[in-house]
Design an enzyme around this catalytic site. Structure first.
Site, mmCIF file in Angstrom:
data_model
loop_
_atom_site.group_PDB
_atom_site.id
_atom_site.type_symbol
_atom_site.label_atom_id
_atom_site.label_comp_id
_atom_site.label_asym_id
_atom_site.label_seq_id
_atom_site.Cartn_x
_atom_site.Cartn_y
_atom_site.Cartn_z
ATOM 1 N N SER A 14 -5.602 -1.592 -3.514
ATOM 2 C CA SER A 14 -4.944 -2.700 -2.823
ATOM 3 C C SER A 14 -4.999 -3.972 -3.673
ATOM 4 O O SER A 14 -5.981 -4.245 -4.354
ATOM 5 C CB SER A 14 -5.648 -2.967 -1.494
ATOM 6 O OG SER A 14 -5.250 -4.229 -0.980
ATOM 7 N N GLN A 61 -1.300 -1.411 -5.928
ATOM 8 C CA GLN A 61 -0.425 -1.889 -4.842
ATOM 9 C C GLN A 61 -0.282 -3.391 -4.941
ATOM 10 O O GLN A 61 -1.280 -4.114 -5.031
ATOM 11 C CB GLN A 61 -1.003 -1.489 -3.477
ATOM 12 C CG GLN A 61 -0.197 -2.016 -2.289
ATOM 13 C CD GLN A 61 -0.764 -3.313 -1.742
ATOM 14 O OE1 GLN A 61 -1.984 -3.484 -1.684
ATOM 15 N NE2 GLN A 61 0.096 -4.246 -1.352
ATOM 16 N N TYR A 95 1.116 -7.003 -3.391
ATOM 17 C CA TYR A 95 1.758 -7.906 -2.433
ATOM 18 C C TYR A 95 2.504 -8.896 -3.310
ATOM 19 O O TYR A 95 1.872 -9.704 -4.005
ATOM 20 C CB TYR A 95 0.723 -8.596 -1.547
ATOM 21 C CG TYR A 95 0.175 -7.700 -0.455
ATOM 22 C CD1 TYR A 95 1.027 -7.052 0.423
ATOM 23 C CD2 TYR A 95 -1.197 -7.514 -0.296
ATOM 24 C CE1 TYR A 95 0.534 -6.234 1.437
ATOM 25 C CE2 TYR A 95 -1.701 -6.705 0.714
ATOM 26 C CZ TYR A 95 -0.817 -6.066 1.584
ATOM 27 O OH TYR A 95 -1.312 -5.259 2.568
ATOM 28 N N THR A 117 4.343 -3.364 -1.485
ATOM 29 C CA THR A 117 4.346 -3.221 -0.021
ATOM 30 C C THR A 117 5.283 -4.258 0.576
ATOM 31 O O THR A 117 5.076 -5.462 0.412
ATOM 32 C CB THR A 117 2.915 -3.386 0.516
ATOM 33 O OG1 THR A 117 2.134 -2.318 -0.021
ATOM 34 C CG2 THR A 117 2.871 -3.324 2.036
ATOM 35 N N LYS A 136 6.718 0.521 -0.519
ATOM 36 C CA LYS A 136 5.936 1.042 0.604
ATOM 37 C C LYS A 136 6.293 0.241 1.863
ATOM 38 O O LYS A 136 6.400 -0.991 1.804
ATOM 39 C CB LYS A 136 4.440 0.898 0.292
ATOM 40 C CG LYS A 136 3.503 1.323 1.415
ATOM 41 C CD LYS A 136 2.075 1.413 0.904
ATOM 42 C CE LYS A 136 1.096 1.840 1.975
ATOM 43 N NZ LYS A 136 0.668 0.746 2.862
ATOM 44 N N HIS A 183 2.299 0.707 7.735
ATOM 45 C CA HIS A 183 1.046 -0.010 7.517
ATOM 46 C C HIS A 183 0.002 0.396 8.572
ATOM 47 O O HIS A 183 -0.802 -0.428 9.026
ATOM 48 C CB HIS A 183 1.293 -1.522 7.564
ATOM 49 C CG HIS A 183 0.453 -2.317 6.609
ATOM 50 N ND1 HIS A 183 0.927 -2.827 5.437
ATOM 51 C CD2 HIS A 183 -0.846 -2.686 6.649
ATOM 52 C CE1 HIS A 183 -0.029 -3.502 4.808
ATOM 53 N NE2 HIS A 183 -1.134 -3.426 5.529
ATOM 54 N N ARG A 190 -0.069 -1.697 11.823
ATOM 55 C CA ARG A 190 -0.718 -3.011 11.832
ATOM 56 C C ARG A 190 0.271 -4.168 11.782
ATOM 57 O O ARG A 190 -0.135 -5.320 11.784
ATOM 58 C CB ARG A 190 -1.680 -3.112 10.641
ATOM 59 C CG ARG A 190 -2.833 -2.134 10.749
ATOM 60 C CD ARG A 190 -3.485 -1.876 9.415
ATOM 61 N NE ARG A 190 -4.394 -2.899 8.954
ATOM 62 C CZ ARG A 190 -5.643 -3.040 9.346
ATOM 63 N NH1 ARG A 190 -6.145 -2.221 10.245
ATOM 64 N NH2 ARG A 190 -6.413 -3.976 8.836
ATOM 65 N N ASP A 221 2.757 8.007 4.822
ATOM 66 C CA ASP A 221 1.448 7.793 5.455
ATOM 67 C C ASP A 221 1.617 7.326 6.890
ATOM 68 O O ASP A 221 2.694 6.986 7.343
ATOM 69 C CB ASP A 221 0.516 6.883 4.630
ATOM 70 C CG ASP A 221 0.854 5.399 4.698
ATOM 71 O OD1 ASP A 221 1.471 4.937 5.684
ATOM 72 O OD2 ASP A 221 0.470 4.687 3.751
HETATM 73 C C1 FNR Z 1 -4.248 -1.025 5.313
HETATM 74 N N1 FNR Z 1 -3.025 -0.794 4.682
HETATM 75 C C2 FNR Z 1 -2.696 -1.519 3.559
HETATM 76 N N2 FNR Z 1 -1.528 -1.264 2.897
HETATM 77 C C3 FNR Z 1 -1.211 -1.934 1.777
HETATM 78 O O1 FNR Z 1 -0.158 -1.688 1.204
HETATM 79 N N3 FNR Z 1 -2.082 -2.863 1.271
HETATM 80 C C4 FNR Z 1 -3.263 -3.181 1.873
HETATM 81 O O2 FNR Z 1 -4.015 -4.006 1.386
HETATM 82 C C5 FNR Z 1 -3.575 -2.502 3.071
HETATM 83 N N4 FNR Z 1 -4.728 -2.794 3.730
HETATM 84 C C6 FNR Z 1 -5.103 -2.047 4.821
HETATM 85 C C7 FNR Z 1 -6.325 -2.297 5.438
HETATM 86 C C8 FNR Z 1 -6.747 -1.495 6.494
HETATM 87 C C9 FNR Z 1 -8.082 -1.721 7.098
HETATM 88 C C10 FNR Z 1 -5.898 -0.455 6.961
HETATM 89 C C11 FNR Z 1 -6.332 0.465 8.090
HETATM 90 C C12 FNR Z 1 -4.672 -0.221 6.386
HETATM 91 C C13 FNR Z 1 -2.127 0.290 5.145
HETATM 92 C C14 FNR Z 1 -2.482 1.625 4.483
HETATM 93 O O3 FNR Z 1 -2.101 1.641 3.139
HETATM 94 C C15 FNR Z 1 -1.758 2.796 5.178
HETATM 95 O O4 FNR Z 1 -0.392 2.527 5.238
HETATM 96 C C16 FNR Z 1 -2.301 3.061 6.580
HETATM 97 O O5 FNR Z 1 -3.710 3.004 6.566
HETATM 98 C C17 FNR Z 1 -1.854 4.418 7.112
HETATM 99 O O6 FNR Z 1 -2.252 4.588 8.449
HETATM 100 P P1 FNR Z 1 -3.552 5.443 8.862
HETATM 101 O O7 FNR Z 1 -3.262 6.871 8.513
HETATM 102 O O8 FNR Z 1 -4.689 4.916 8.087
HETATM 103 O O9 FNR Z 1 -3.698 5.225 10.329
#
Ligand code: FNR
Length: 399
Positions: free
Chosen positions: A138, A160, A162, A188, A270, A294, A297, A325
């Protein structure tokens, strides 16, 4: 990468060997054991973590509806196993953007992993590297991309991004990632701003305001030059600057061309959920698409990612690989995503639960369990290769 995995981890350990080893050694009586069922793993992590850290990982936007939809979408598809298919010799490896992957698995980018364990991304990246599983770091990691690369050692890793407002900072991140051995950029698109995350708001917990998760920014020469005083001397001002440069809300698809031209590494987007967005991304020259919301989220009340996967796959016409994902918890989830057209999947939250419970060793154990589960699930459904799996292996629960 497949080679290194096979060298350090005999292939049979992903197959029935793992299962028999667990039965034989009676691992469950070991107090350091990593719970096998992901629900128990999460419960154990919850008992270890502070409320802030647990909610940071478990939480999602609003009521949590999208995260629930991600999981529920898997129940709507059911596997129809085939018999007597000669599953004696299996290989679920694949080639992806220049890497040979041992399995269709990558580690999802998850920010601020020190919330789960003090070694954070250094531990999870090292566990993944030792197994040859690509680690996506990340942008908002606890440790800088260079530190994580050093700690992980040789192994496939992507960065990844931002996409910052400032083109100079963008160029610096891209250049550093390449220098540090990251071989693809995953931008992302779903988080131009953080979603309305009730559980985090309730506890007023945003790690970035304390400077946590900003190592890539705080070590960046362009970012540092933009500050009156170094981050070490004035964290609040540096965190404020981060909020200012984090993203540019005015961007549209044509701007993606600028990012495409800013790096010669493969570029994946993404956060894609709509077939037309997938087409737009391909028109701007991306090398891969990650279907993702995400982990629920960002936008509450949205569709589960598995529901939109087939539409995106159809729109892409095999022009670039489609990754997936959102709710991958077990081997059968990987099967369903692959059957619906994903080339590979990213594992998210379970990695953080394993990290919280057992650090690097916890992530390793969890990945070995997931790999063994994946191998057995594909095999017992009658498959020896990823190419054998398709939409015909599923029925929808309705029909
Ligand atoms: C994320 N995700 C995420 N994605 C991304 O592109 N950069 C990031 O910094 C983060 N940070 C992040 C923190 C936390 C605590 C979570 C749970 C998720 C999203 C991550 O890459 C992914 O898309 C999701 O976690 C997929 O969902 P599940 O399978 O974990 O529920």
């Amino acid at each position: 990468m497949g080679q290194s995995m096979h060298a350090s981890e005999p292939q049979r350990s992903f197959q029935t060997g793992r299962q028999i080893e667990i039965y034989r050694t009676g691992k469950r009586i070991d107090p350091g054991f990593i719970p096998l069922a992901v629900e128990q793993l999460e419960e154990k992590a919850r008992s270890i973590l502070s409320a802030e850290a647990y909610d940071w990982i478990a939480g999602s936007a609003g009521s949590g509806g999208t995260a629930r939809n991600n999981l529920a979408a898997f129940d709507r598809w059911r596997i129809v196993p085939r018999m007597l298919c000669d599953i004696s010799s299996r290989d679920f490896g694949l080639s992806l953007l220049g890497h040979d992957l041992p399995l269709p698995l990558l580690i999802a980018p998850i920010g601020v992993q020190a919330a789960a364990h003090p070694e954070g991304e250094k531990a999870s990246a090292a566990a993944a590297a030792a197994l040859g599983i690509p680690f996506v770091l990340s942008n908002v990691a606890t440790f800088s991309m260079e530190e994580v690369a050093r700690a992980a050692g040789p192994g496939p890793r992507w960065f990844q991004l931002y996409w910052p407002k400032d083109p100079e900072l963008t160029a610096s991140f891209l250049d550093r990632a390449k220098q540090a051995g990251y071989t693809a950029i995953v931008v992302t698109l779903d988080t131009q701003s953080l979603g309305w995350r009730e559980r985090n708001l309730q506890l007023a917990f945003l790690p970035f305001l304390q400077g946590t998760g900003l190592a890539n920014y705080f070590t960046d020469p362009v970012f540092r030059r933009s500050l009156a005083r170094p981050p070490e001397e004035d964290v609040p001002a540096a965190a404020e600057r981060y909020l200012q440069v984090f993203s540019d809300l005015s961007r549209t698809w044509k701007d993606l061309r600028l990012l495409r031209e800013a790096t010669d590494l493969p570029l994946l987007v993404k956060g894609i959920q709509h077939p037309e967005d997938a087409r737009q991304a391909i028109d701007q020259g991306v090398d891969g698409i990650v279907v993702s919301n995400h982990g629920g989220r960002q936008v509450d009340g949205s569709v589960g990612t598995l529901e939109v996967l087939p539409g995106v796959v159809d729109a892409v016409h095999d022009q670039v690989p489609v990754l997936f994902d959102g709710g991958i918890r077990r081997g059968v989830d990987v099967f369903k995503a692959v059957a619906l057209g994903a080339r590979a999947v990213l594992v998210g939250r379970p990695i953080l639960w394993a990290l919280a419970v057992g650090g690097r060793e916890g992530v390793r154990e969890h990945l070995l369990n997931l790999a063994a589960d994946l191998d057995l699930s594909f095999a017992l459904a009658g498959k020896s290769r990823l190419a054998d799996v398709g939409r015909g292996d599923l029925v929808s629960a309705a029909g």
